[in-house]
Motif scaffolding. Structure first.
Motif, mmCIF file in Angstrom:
data_model
loop_
_atom_site.group_PDB
_atom_site.id
_atom_site.type_symbol
_atom_site.label_atom_id
_atom_site.label_comp_id
_atom_site.label_asym_id
_atom_site.label_seq_id
_atom_site.Cartn_x
_atom_site.Cartn_y
_atom_site.Cartn_z
ATOM 1 N N MET A 40 0.964 -0.689 0.177
ATOM 2 C CA MET A 40 -0.010 -0.149 -0.282
ATOM 3 C C MET A 40 0.702 1.662 -0.122
ATOM 4 O O MET A 40 1.633 1.395 0.726
ATOM 5 N N VAL A 41 0.786 2.222 -0.385
ATOM 6 C CA VAL A 41 1.514 3.200 -0.888
ATOM 7 C C VAL A 41 0.069 4.931 -1.086
ATOM 8 O O VAL A 41 -1.298 4.373 -0.972
ATOM 9 N N ALA A 42 0.410 6.071 -0.799
ATOM 10 C CA ALA A 42 -0.413 6.573 -0.629
ATOM 11 C C ALA A 42 0.924 7.977 -2.166
ATOM 12 O O ALA A 42 1.626 8.040 -1.645
ATOM 13 N N ASP A 43 0.162 8.918 -3.087
ATOM 14 C CA ASP A 43 0.885 8.643 -4.364
ATOM 15 C C ASP A 43 1.381 10.130 -3.797
ATOM 16 O O ASP A 43 2.465 10.602 -4.067
ATOM 17 N N ASP A 44 1.097 11.001 -2.190
ATOM 18 C CA ASP A 44 1.220 11.802 -1.835
ATOM 19 C C ASP A 44 2.381 11.758 -0.883
ATOM 20 O O ASP A 44 2.929 12.788 -0.504
ATOM 21 N N ARG A 73 -4.812 8.388 -3.416
ATOM 22 C CA ARG A 73 -4.659 9.544 -3.828
ATOM 23 C C ARG A 73 -2.956 10.160 -2.724
ATOM 24 O O ARG A 73 -2.551 11.173 -2.734
ATOM 25 N N ALA A 74 -4.076 9.666 -1.586
ATOM 26 C CA ALA A 74 -3.436 10.657 -0.207
ATOM 27 C C ALA A 74 -3.492 10.288 0.599
ATOM 28 O O ALA A 74 -4.506 9.080 0.983
ATOM 29 N N GLY A 75 -2.276 9.989 1.361
ATOM 30 C CA GLY A 75 -2.042 9.573 2.996
ATOM 31 C C GLY A 75 -0.689 9.590 3.636
ATOM 32 O O GLY A 75 -0.549 9.253 4.343
ATOM 33 N N ARG A 76 -0.067 10.264 2.857
ATOM 34 C CA ARG A 76 1.708 11.124 3.246
ATOM 35 C C ARG A 76 2.217 9.378 3.504
ATOM 36 O O ARG A 76 1.729 8.699 2.939
ATOM 37 N N HIS A 77 3.182 9.332 4.191
ATOM 38 C CA HIS A 77 4.007 8.687 4.683
ATOM 39 C C HIS A 77 3.946 8.368 5.882
ATOM 40 O O HIS A 77 3.437 9.031 6.712
#
Length: 105
Positions: A40-44, A73-77
């Motif tokens: 899982m990864v956030a684009d931002d 799309r969003a979620g940061r690190h």
């Protein structure tokens, strides 16, 4: 993106760090024996670019390792179990569904 990360998108990391990043790039460490993987990864994410997760996923596919990739799309690190707002909040449900499929007998 070449598997490295920087704090300034225009400046490469210093050479010693570049060598470490290349040596331990997750995409280069994948083998047929790598376990099935949920990514899982956030684009931002400004710490680790989403391309790292995509490259890891592609390396898993090339090694014929079962994998699932969720890019939000969003979620940061560093989002985690306590994240309650935004598109990333559903990652735990996605992970549970994935776990149900890989643990089914």
């Amino acid at each position: 993106m070449d598997g490295t990360r920087t704090t300034d998108e225009t400046a490469p990391p210093p050479p010693p760090l570049m060598e470490v990043l290349k040596k331990y790039s997750t995409g280069k460490l994948v083998t047929r024996d790598t376990p099935t993987t949920f990514i899982m990864v956030a684009d931002d994410d400004t710490v680790t670019p989403a391309e790292h997760s995509v490259n890891f996923y592609l390396a898993l596919r090339q090694a014929r390792v079962s994998a699932e990739l969720h890019a939000y799309r969003a979620g940061r690190h560093g989002f985690g179990m306590g994240k309650t707002k935004g598109p990333v909040q559903s990652w735990t449900d996605a992970c549970k569904s994935w776990l149900d499929t890989v643990t089914a007998t």
